[in-house]
Design a protein around this motif. Structure first.
Motif, PDB file in Angstrom:
ATOM      1  N   LYS A 210     -46.524  51.249 -47.489  1.00 23.34           N
ATOM      2  CA  LYS A 210     -46.664  50.103 -46.604  1.00 23.34           C
ATOM      3  C   LYS A 210     -47.152  48.870 -47.357  1.00 23.34           C
ATOM      4  O   LYS A 210     -47.832  48.976 -48.379  1.00 23.34           O
ATOM      5  CB  LYS A 210     -47.607  50.448 -45.447  1.00 23.34           C
ATOM      6  CG  LYS A 210     -47.050  51.555 -44.555  1.00 23.34           C
ATOM      7  CD  LYS A 210     -47.999  51.924 -43.458  1.00 23.34           C
ATOM      8  CE  LYS A 210     -47.388  52.965 -42.533  1.00 23.34           C
ATOM      9  NZ  LYS A 210     -47.103  54.232 -43.249  1.00 23.34           N
ATOM     10  N   THR A 211     -46.818  47.720 -46.830  1.00 21.59           N
ATOM     11  CA  THR A 211     -47.217  46.454 -47.452  1.00 21.59           C
ATOM     12  C   THR A 211     -48.453  45.857 -46.785  1.00 21.59           C
ATOM     13  O   THR A 211     -49.037  44.913 -47.302  1.00 21.59           O
ATOM     14  CB  THR A 211     -46.070  45.431 -47.388  1.00 21.59           C
ATOM     15  OG1 THR A 211     -45.680  45.232 -46.016  1.00 21.59           O
ATOM     16  CG2 THR A 211     -44.865  45.932 -48.169  1.00 21.59           C
ATOM     17  N   GLU A 212     -48.844  46.399 -45.625  1.00 19.69           N
ATOM     18  CA  GLU A 212     -50.031  45.902 -44.929  1.00 19.69           C
ATOM     19  C   GLU A 212     -50.871  47.082 -44.454  1.00 19.69           C
ATOM     20  O   GLU A 212     -50.335  48.124 -44.065  1.00 19.69           O
ATOM     21  CB  GLU A 212     -49.649  45.031 -43.725  1.00 19.69           C
ATOM     22  CG  GLU A 212     -48.960  43.730 -44.110  1.00 19.69           C
ATOM     23  CD  GLU A 212     -48.687  42.851 -42.898  1.00 19.69           C
ATOM     24  OE1 GLU A 212     -49.068  43.259 -41.769  1.00 19.69           O
ATOM     25  OE2 GLU A 212     -48.099  41.773 -43.063  1.00 19.69           O
ATOM     26  N   LEU A 213     -52.188  46.896 -44.500  1.00 19.13           N
ATOM     27  CA  LEU A 213     -53.096  47.961 -44.066  1.00 19.13           C
ATOM     28  C   LEU A 213     -54.331  47.309 -43.454  1.00 19.13           C
ATOM     29  O   LEU A 213     -54.982  46.482 -44.094  1.00 19.13           O
ATOM     30  CB  LEU A 213     -53.500  48.836 -45.251  1.00 19.13           C
ATOM     31  CG  LEU A 213     -54.275  50.111 -44.940  1.00 19.13           C
ATOM     32  CD1 LEU A 213     -53.386  51.101 -44.202  1.00 19.13           C
ATOM     33  CD2 LEU A 213     -54.821  50.735 -46.212  1.00 19.13           C
ATOM     34  N   SER A 214     -54.649  47.680 -42.215  1.00 22.79           N
ATOM     35  CA  SER A 214     -55.828  47.140 -41.539  1.00 22.79           C
ATOM     36  C   SER A 214     -56.981  48.124 -41.656  1.00 22.79           C
ATOM     37  O   SER A 214     -56.791  49.337 -41.515  1.00 22.79           O
ATOM     38  CB  SER A 214     -55.521  46.889 -40.055  1.00 22.79           C
ATOM     39  OG  SER A 214     -54.487  45.933 -39.920  1.00 22.79           O
ATOM     40  N   ILE A 215     -58.180  47.588 -41.912  1.00 26.81           N
ATOM     41  CA  ILE A 215     -59.386  48.418 -42.044  1.00 26.81           C
ATOM     42  C   ILE A 215     -60.485  47.826 -41.170  1.00 26.81           C
ATOM     43  O   ILE A 215     -60.703  46.609 -41.180  1.00 26.81           O
ATOM     44  CB  ILE A 215     -59.866  48.489 -43.507  1.00 26.81           C
ATOM     45  CG1 ILE A 215     -58.780  49.079 -44.407  1.00 26.81           C
ATOM     46  CG2 ILE A 215     -61.124  49.337 -43.622  1.00 26.81           C
ATOM     47  CD1 ILE A 215     -59.144  49.128 -45.863  1.00 26.81           C
ATOM     48  N   VAL A 216     -61.169  48.693 -40.407  1.00 26.82           N
ATOM     49  CA  VAL A 216     -62.258  48.251 -39.542  1.00 26.82           C
ATOM     50  C   VAL A 216     -63.543  48.928 -39.984  1.00 26.82           C
ATOM     51  O   VAL A 216     -63.521  50.055 -40.474  1.00 26.82           O
ATOM     52  CB  VAL A 216     -61.962  48.580 -38.060  1.00 26.82           C
ATOM     53  CG1 VAL A 216     -61.840  50.074 -37.846  1.00 26.82           C
ATOM     54  CG2 VAL A 216     -63.007  47.959 -37.143  1.00 26.82           C
ATOM     55  N   ALA A 217     -64.664  48.221 -39.856  1.00 25.84           N
ATOM     56  CA  ALA A 217     -65.976  48.767 -40.225  1.00 25.84           C
ATOM     57  C   ALA A 217     -66.813  48.986 -38.977  1.00 25.84           C
ATOM     58  O   ALA A 217     -66.776  48.190 -38.033  1.00 25.84           O
ATOM     59  CB  ALA A 217     -66.700  47.814 -41.168  1.00 25.84           C
ATOM     60  N   ILE A 218     -67.572  50.070 -38.966  1.00 22.28           N
ATOM     61  CA  ILE A 218     -68.511  50.378 -37.884  1.00 22.28           C
ATOM     62  C   ILE A 218     -69.872  50.659 -38.489  1.00 22.28           C
ATOM     63  O   ILE A 218     -70.002  51.582 -39.306  1.00 22.28           O
ATOM     64  CB  ILE A 218     -68.048  51.598 -37.064  1.00 22.28           C
ATOM     65  CG1 ILE A 218     -66.715  51.318 -36.385  1.00 22.28           C
ATOM     66  CG2 ILE A 218     -69.092  51.982 -36.029  1.00 22.28           C
ATOM     67  CD1 ILE A 218     -66.787  50.282 -35.293  1.00 22.28           C
ATOM     68  N   PRO A 219     -70.906  49.861 -38.145  1.00 20.47           N
ATOM     69  CA  PRO A 219     -70.891  48.660 -37.326  1.00 20.47           C
ATOM     70  C   PRO A 219     -70.326  47.474 -38.099  1.00 20.47           C
ATOM     71  O   PRO A 219     -70.142  47.541 -39.321  1.00 20.47           O
ATOM     72  CB  PRO A 219     -72.371  48.440 -37.000  1.00 20.47           C
ATOM     73  CG  PRO A 219     -73.078  48.974 -38.202  1.00 20.47           C
ATOM     74  CD  PRO A 219     -72.277  50.169 -38.634  1.00 20.47           C
ATOM     75  N   ASN A 220     -70.105  46.382 -37.388  1.00 21.06           N
ATOM     76  CA  ASN A 220     -69.517  45.205 -38.015  1.00 21.06           C
ATOM     77  C   ASN A 220     -70.406  44.627 -39.112  1.00 21.06           C
ATOM     78  O   ASN A 220     -69.930  43.951 -40.019  1.00 21.06           O
ATOM     79  CB  ASN A 220     -69.250  44.140 -36.948  1.00 21.06           C
ATOM     80  CG  ASN A 220     -68.447  42.985 -37.502  1.00 21.06           C
ATOM     81  OD1 ASN A 220     -67.349  43.171 -38.024  1.00 21.06           O
ATOM     82  ND2 ASN A 220     -68.984  41.780 -37.404  1.00 21.06           N
ATOM     83  N   SER A 221     -71.710  44.901 -39.054  1.00 21.41           N
ATOM     84  CA  SER A 221     -72.636  44.386 -40.066  1.00 21.41           C
ATOM     85  C   SER A 221     -72.345  44.969 -41.452  1.00 21.41           C
ATOM     86  O   SER A 221     -72.789  44.428 -42.463  1.00 21.41           O
ATOM     87  CB  SER A 221     -74.078  44.711 -39.674  1.00 21.41           C
ATOM     88  OG  SER A 221     -74.267  46.108 -39.533  1.00 21.41           O
TER      89      SER A 221
END
Length: 267
Positions: free
Chosen positions: A240-251
Motif C-alpha cells: 500500500k502507498t498510504e497507512l493511517s496510524i492512531v495513538a491511544i491516548p492522543n497525548s
C-alpha cells in the motif's frame, strides 16, 4: 598535526613523559631542525588534554534523547550521528504479514525478531536466519532476523517497538501474555485493528495487571498483501502507498510519530 594561519606551515603537538630538564633538552634539539619554525613548551597545569572516545547511546524516547544531547553539550562532546535504525523491533506473529514485515524492516536496517506459537515455524526461521521477500515491495531481498522464539518475554526484551501482526481474535490473549513483560517506554503497534479493537486491547492489558507506561497505537490496515510460499519465503503481491496510524491516548501521539514515522515515512 593541525593547521595554522599559514597554509604552508603545520602545527604538531607532541606529548612526552619525562622530567623538566629532559623536556627542555628535547625542545632545544627540535629548534635546531631546519623545517622547524618555532617550539613552544606547554605546561601541564596550563594545558587542556583530551582523549577521543566514541560512544553509542540508545535513547528509548525523545525525552531521553534530549537529555543525552544536553549532557553531551555540557561536556563539549560532539554528536556525529543520530540513527533511528538502531531500533529493535519485535514482530508478534509469523504469518504472511509478520514474516513480510520482519524482512521489510530488516532490509531497511532495523533489527527484528519474531515471536510465534508454532514451534516448527520458529525452528525453520532460526535455521534460515531470516525471511526472503520478493515481488511488489520497495525493499525486497533476504531480511536477517536476530532470532525467532516461542518465548514472548524473550521476544520483546530490550525492544523499543512491538508490532502485533495477528488476526484480531488473538489480540486479547496476546495482551494477556504481554502484560507481565512490558516495560516503561515501549511502543506497541497493533497492525491492523478494526473498530474499537485498540480499546479492547488496552482493557485486556489493564485487566492482566500491566502497570508499564507504554505507548499504544494501531494501524488501519496491513501494509502488505503477501503470501507465504514456504516458511521464510514470501511473495508480496502488493504494497500500500498510504497507512493511517492512531495513538491511544492522543497525548502519546508525538512519541508514536517520532518512532514510527521514519519506518513508514513513504506511506
Amino acid at each position: 598535526v593541525g593547521t595554522t594561519d599559514d597554509p604552508k606551515i603545520s602545527r604538531i603537538t607532541i606529548e612526552i613523559d619525562t622530567d623538566d630538564a629532559s623536556a627542555r633538552q628535547i625542545a632545544n634539539q627540535l629548534r635546531k631542525l631546519f623545517p622547524v619554525y618555532s617550539v613552544q613548551e606547554l605546561s601541564p597545569d596550563d594545558s587542556i588534554r583530551r582523549e577521543l572516545v566514541m560512544i553509542k547511546v540508545r535513547a528509548a524516547n525523545s525525552e531521553d534523547r534530549n537529555e543525552v544531547i544536553q549532557i553531551a553539550n555540557i561536556f563539549r562532546a560532539s554528536i556525529i550521528d543520530v540513527s533511528l535504525n538502531s531500533l529493535t523491533i519485535a514482530i508478534i506473529g509469523a504469518g504472511n504479514g509478520g514474516q513480510t514485515t520482519a524482512a521489510w524492516l530488516s532490509n531497511q536496517g532495523y533489527q527484528t525478531r519474531i515471536f510465534d506459537v508454532m514451534e516448527d515455524t520458529v525452528a525453520k526461521l532460526n535455521e534460515l536466519g531470516g525471511v526472503n521477500i520478493y515481488g511488489n515491495t520497495d525493499f525486497p531481498g533476504f531480511g536477517k532476523i536476530q532470532f525467532a522464539t516461542t518465548d514472548i518475554a524473550k521476544a520483546i526484551d530490550g525492544c523499543e517497538v512491538i508490532f502485533i501482526i495477528l488476526p484480531e481474535i488473538y489480540h486479547v490473549s496476546i495482551a494477556q501474555k504481554l502484560a507481565p513483560h512490558l516495560v516503561d517506554g515501549q511502543i506497541v503497534v497493533i497492525d491492523p485493528v478494526s473498530g474499537l479493537g485498540i480499546l479492547a486491547f488496552k482493557k485486556a492489558l489493564a485487566e492482566a495487571g500491566c502497570k508499564a507506561d507504554i505507548s499504544l497505537a494501531a494501524t488501519s490496515t496491513l501494509l502488505f498483501a503477501a503470501r507465504i510460499q514456504t516458511t521464510g519465503d514470501v511473495f508480496v503481491t502488493g504494497q500500500k502507498t498510504e497507512l493511517s496510524i492512531v495513538a491511544i491516548p492522543n497525548s502519546k501521539r508525538e512519541i508514536i510519530k517520532e518512532a514510527i514515522y521514519p519506518v513508514f515515512s513513504q506511506h
